[in-house]
Write an enzyme that holds these catalytic residues in place. Structure first.
Site, PDB file in Angstrom:
ATOM      1  N   ALA A   1       6.599  -3.840   6.970  1.00 42.80           N
ATOM      2  CA  ALA A   1       6.060  -2.466   7.554  1.00 42.80           C
ATOM      3  C   ALA A   1       4.570  -2.060   6.881  1.00 42.80           C
ATOM      4  CB  ALA A   1       7.030  -1.438   6.940  1.00 42.80           C
ATOM      5  N   TYR A   2       3.779  -1.254   7.426  1.00 44.20           N
ATOM      6  CA  TYR A   2       2.661  -0.602   7.148  1.00 44.20           C
ATOM      7  C   TYR A   2       3.200   0.523   6.150  1.00 44.20           C
ATOM      8  CZ  TYR A   2      -2.098   1.521   7.232  1.00 44.20           C
ATOM      9  OH  TYR A   2      -3.325   1.933   6.834  1.00 44.20           O
ATOM     10  N   THR A   3       2.854   0.345   4.867  1.00 42.41           N
ATOM     11  CA  THR A   3       3.460   1.237   3.835  1.00 42.41           C
ATOM     12  C   THR A   3       2.609   2.020   3.148  1.00 42.41           C
ATOM     13  OG1 THR A   3       3.627  -0.452   2.247  1.00 42.41           O
ATOM     14  CG2 THR A   3       5.440  -0.202   3.540  1.00 42.41           C
TER      15      THR A   3
ATOM     16  N   THR B   1      12.548   5.169   6.567  1.00 47.59           N
ATOM     17  CA  THR B   1      12.203   5.851   5.600  1.00 47.59           C
ATOM     18  C   THR B   1      12.562   7.432   5.307  1.00 47.59           C
ATOM     19  OG1 THR B   1      10.131   6.855   4.190  1.00 47.59           O
ATOM     20  CG2 THR B   1       9.933   6.429   6.879  1.00 47.59           C
ATOM     21  N   ASP B   2      12.482   8.009   4.173  1.00 45.19           N
ATOM     22  CA  ASP B   2      12.974   9.536   3.850  1.00 45.19           C
ATOM     23  C   ASP B   2      11.790  10.287   4.703  1.00 45.19           C
ATOM     24  OD1 ASP B   2      11.032   8.273   2.080  1.00 45.19           O
ATOM     25  OD2 ASP B   2      11.550  10.024   0.561  1.00 45.19           O
TER      26      ASP B   2
ATOM     27  N   TYR C   1       2.311   7.918   8.956  1.00 47.94           N
ATOM     28  CA  TYR C   1       3.260   6.733   8.448  1.00 47.94           C
ATOM     29  C   TYR C   1       4.688   7.290   8.906  1.00 47.94           C
ATOM     30  CZ  TYR C   1       6.478   4.576   5.364  1.00 47.94           C
ATOM     31  OH  TYR C   1       7.367   3.915   4.609  1.00 47.94           O
TER      32      TYR C   1
ATOM     33  N   LYS D   1       7.189   5.282  11.688  1.00 48.89           N
ATOM     34  CA  LYS D   1       8.286   4.868  11.034  1.00 48.89           C
ATOM     35  C   LYS D   1       9.341   5.303  12.440  1.00 48.89           C
ATOM     36  CE  LYS D   1       9.468   2.726   8.335  1.00 48.89           C
ATOM     37  NZ  LYS D   1       9.467   0.977   8.293  1.00 48.89           N
TER      38      LYS D   1
ATOM     39  N   TRP E   1      11.443   6.201  -1.980  1.00 46.02           N
ATOM     40  CA  TRP E   1      10.795   5.949  -3.404  1.00 46.02           C
ATOM     41  C   TRP E   1      11.154   4.652  -3.955  1.00 46.02           C
ATOM     42  CZ3 TRP E   1      10.735  10.941  -6.600  1.00 46.02           C
ATOM     43  CH2 TRP E   1      10.320  11.998  -5.871  1.00 46.02           C
TER      44      TRP E   1
HETATM   45  N1  LIG Z   1       7.734   1.582  -0.824  1.00 48.53           N
HETATM   46  C1  LIG Z   1       8.445   2.903  -0.566  1.00 48.53           C
HETATM   47  O1  LIG Z   1       8.332   3.873  -1.523  1.00 48.53           O
HETATM   48  C2  LIG Z   1       9.274   3.021   0.738  1.00 48.53           C
HETATM   49  C3  LIG Z   1      10.175   4.222   0.671  1.00 48.53           C
HETATM   50  C4  LIG Z   1      10.822   4.576   2.088  1.00 48.53           C
HETATM   51  C5  LIG Z   1      10.924   3.411   2.839  1.00 48.53           C
HETATM   52  N2  LIG Z   1      10.244   2.214   2.666  1.00 48.53           N
HETATM   53  C6  LIG Z   1      10.611   1.254   3.570  1.00 48.53           C
HETATM   54  O2  LIG Z   1      11.311  -0.048   3.191  1.00 48.53           O
HETATM   55  C7  LIG Z   1      10.668  -1.113   3.617  1.00 48.53           C
HETATM   56  C8  LIG Z   1      10.363  -1.966   2.683  1.00 48.53           C
HETATM   57  O3  LIG Z   1       9.242  -1.322   2.021  1.00 48.53           O
HETATM   58  P1  LIG Z   1       8.695  -2.275   0.700  1.00 48.53           P
HETATM   59  O4  LIG Z   1       8.367  -1.138  -0.303  1.00 48.53           O
HETATM   60  O5  LIG Z   1       9.249  -3.423   0.304  1.00 48.53           O
HETATM   61  O6  LIG Z   1       7.192  -2.654   1.364  1.00 48.53           O
HETATM   62  P2  LIG Z   1       6.035  -3.415   0.814  1.00 48.53           P
HETATM   63  O7  LIG Z   1       6.243  -3.901  -0.661  1.00 48.53           O
HETATM   64  O8  LIG Z   1       4.748  -2.545   0.951  1.00 48.53           O
HETATM   65  O9  LIG Z   1       5.912  -4.605   1.691  1.00 48.53           O
HETATM   66  C9  LIG Z   1       5.676  -4.490   3.149  1.00 48.53           C
HETATM   67  C10 LIG Z   1       5.761  -5.879   3.613  1.00 48.53           C
HETATM   68  O10 LIG Z   1       5.165  -5.872   5.091  1.00 48.53           O
HETATM   69  C11 LIG Z   1       4.292  -6.957   5.255  1.00 48.53           C
HETATM   70  N3  LIG Z   1       3.598  -6.719   6.370  1.00 48.53           N
HETATM   71  C12 LIG Z   1       2.743  -5.600   6.140  1.00 48.53           C
HETATM   72  N4  LIG Z   1       1.559  -5.803   7.262  1.00 48.53           N
HETATM   73  C13 LIG Z   1       2.125  -6.681   8.053  1.00 48.53           C
HETATM   74  C14 LIG Z   1       1.945  -7.429   9.106  1.00 48.53           C
HETATM   75  N5  LIG Z   1       0.714  -7.083  10.056  1.00 48.53           N
HETATM   76  N6  LIG Z   1       2.204  -8.212   9.810  1.00 48.53           N
HETATM   77  C15 LIG Z   1       3.482  -8.996   9.013  1.00 48.53           C
HETATM   78  N7  LIG Z   1       4.073  -8.337   7.911  1.00 48.53           N
HETATM   79  C16 LIG Z   1       3.159  -7.368   7.519  1.00 48.53           C
HETATM   80  C17 LIG Z   1       3.792  -7.328   3.914  1.00 48.53           C
HETATM   81  O11 LIG Z   1       3.168  -8.348   3.934  1.00 48.53           O
HETATM   82  P3  LIG Z   1       1.757  -8.712   3.160  1.00 48.53           P
HETATM   83  O12 LIG Z   1       2.089  -8.666   1.660  1.00 48.53           O
HETATM   84  O13 LIG Z   1       1.481 -10.285   3.652  1.00 48.53           O
HETATM   85  O14 LIG Z   1       0.831  -7.610   3.450  1.00 48.53           O
HETATM   86  C18 LIG Z   1       5.033  -7.018   2.996  1.00 48.53           C
HETATM   87  O15 LIG Z   1       5.397  -8.284   3.075  1.00 48.53           O
HETATM   88  C19 LIG Z   1       9.563  -0.625   4.883  1.00 48.53           C
HETATM   89  O16 LIG Z   1       9.994  -0.441   6.074  1.00 48.53           O
HETATM   90  C20 LIG Z   1       9.319   0.703   4.384  1.00 48.53           C
HETATM   91  O17 LIG Z   1       8.914   1.259   5.424  1.00 48.53           O
HETATM   92  C21 LIG Z   1       9.424   1.769   1.551  1.00 48.53           C
END
Ligand SMILES: NC(=O)c1ccc[n+]([C@@H]2O[C@H](COP(=O)([O-])OP(=O)(O)OC[C@H]3O[C@@H](n4cnc5c(N)ncnc54)[C@H](OP(=O)(O)O)[C@@H]3O)[C@@H](O)[C@H]2O)c1
Length: 293
Positions: free
Chosen positions: A60-62, A101-102, A125, A129, A150
């Site tokens: 994801a783009y986070t 996401t929330d 964002y 999503k 979170w």
């Molecule tokens: N982080 C939060 O607090 C949060 C909260 C609610 C929901 N979520 C959701 O939970 C899920 C996992 O989040 P996370 O925290 O594990 O995310 P993260 O640590 O930010 O990791 C994002 C992942 O997506 C990959 N990615 C980004 N751009 C990409 C592209 N163009 N092509 C392929 N891969 C790409 C990144 O790869 P690179 O490392 O190579 O860029 C990385 O492996 C996501 O769907 C996010 O929306 C997250």
């Protein structure tokens, strides 16, 4: 059984890879160059030259604030890419797990959000999503969308790591105290995704939207207090924490004041009962702080 895992280098994706999997399971986690989710042609070519039995989409783009200035990229990765994956899943009749996401909610509700509550994202964002969720649903694949919040882990970028890093040499930190949510362990999300995949394979009717977060809620300030209580117990520096309002900490993206998620549905349908966020954070800190002190 071959699983395509996107976002394998991220917080949830790396936890998924460190879980123990049965011998017959292979996890294929291409990096963001080999499987660039911003490039439909690259994704399609990868999918066409492989054979998968399931998809777990953690990519994801986070970058919530940066998304405000890169809406096209955020939509390509968070909206078009899950749609393409879900269409592949539908065509090949394989299960797909998609993480959301929330931030699809506007935060005006005073109680925790249920899965069928009205959505209303406040920023790019959240909008991207939400569009991704809609694309997955429209594909008619056997898909489960897991909304979480979170996310914390000893790896990657997150609030816990930022606090520990900044707190090491500061006397005081100002932390937002009027946004409420559920701190959640990436490891616990990964375990939940693994359980859901097993359930989807056993019951091909299993699908839908579910919330999974650790139990209990707090503000960012409350979370910081807990983090520094543990840091101090381990002999680290604990700065004074000033509680501030969202308006005192302006950011490019607006965030929901309440993004607490209700988890009764995942407990009812899959017997998944989240542990408390305190226990989850303590586990993460015991790995992360030990590594630093
Ligand atoms: N982080 C939060 O607090 C949060 C909260 C609610 C929901 N979520 C959701 O939970 C899920 C996992 O989040 P996370 O925290 O594990 O995310 P993260 O640590 O930010 O990791 C994002 C992942 O997506 C990959 N990615 C980004 N751009 C990409 C592209 N163009 N092509 C392929 N891969 C790409 C990144 O790869 P690179 O490392 O190579 O860029 C990385 O492996 C996501 O769907 C996010 O929306 C997250």
């Amino acid at each position: 059984m071959r699983i395509l895992l996107t976002g394998g280098s991220g917080q949830v994706g790396s936890c998924l890879q460190s879980l123990s999997w049965p011998d017959h399971v292979t996890i294929d986690a291409p990096d963001s160059t080999a499987f660039n989710m911003a490039d439909a042609a690259v994704m399609q070519a990868y999918l066409d030259s492989n054979d998968f039995d399931a998809i777990i989409n953690c990519g994801a783009y986070t970058a919530v604030d940066k998304a405000e200035s890169e809406p096209e990229l955020a939509h390509a990765i968070n909206d078009a890419a899950p749609g393409l994956l879900a269409n592949y899943a539908a065509q090949h009749d394989i299960p797909m797990l998609h993480v959301s996401t929330d931030y699809v909610f506007d935060g005006r509700k005073t109680a925790p959000y249920a899965e069928d509550d009205r959505v209303g994202p406040l920023g790019i964002y959240g909008q991207s999503k939400l569009a991704g969720e809609e694309a997955v649903r429209a594909s008619n694949a056997q898909a489960i969308i897991v909304r979480t919040a979170w996310v914390l882990s000893p790896h990657g970028h997150n609030f816990l790591k930022t606090m520990v890093r900044l707190g090491a040499d500061r006397d005081a930190l100002s932390i937002v105290a009027d946004q409420y949510g559920n701190p959640t362990s990436a490891h616990d999300i990964a375990q939940t995704l693994q359980s859901l995949l097993r359930a989807m394979q056993a019951n091909r009717q299993a699908r839908g939207t579910y919330h999974f977060v650790n139990a209990g809620d707090t503000s960012w300030h409350g979370l910081a207090e807990h983090i520094f209580k543990r840091v101090a117990e381990k002999g680290g520096n604990a700065p004074a924490l000033n509680a501030i309002t969202t308006s005192e900490y302006p950011t490019p993206a607006q965030r929901p004041a309440n993004s607490r998620l209700a988890t009764a549905k995942i407990t009812r349908d899959f017997a998944i009962t989240p542990r408390s966020w305190h226990a989850a954070v303590d586990d993460i800190l015991s790995v992360y702080i030990e590594d630093r002190l």
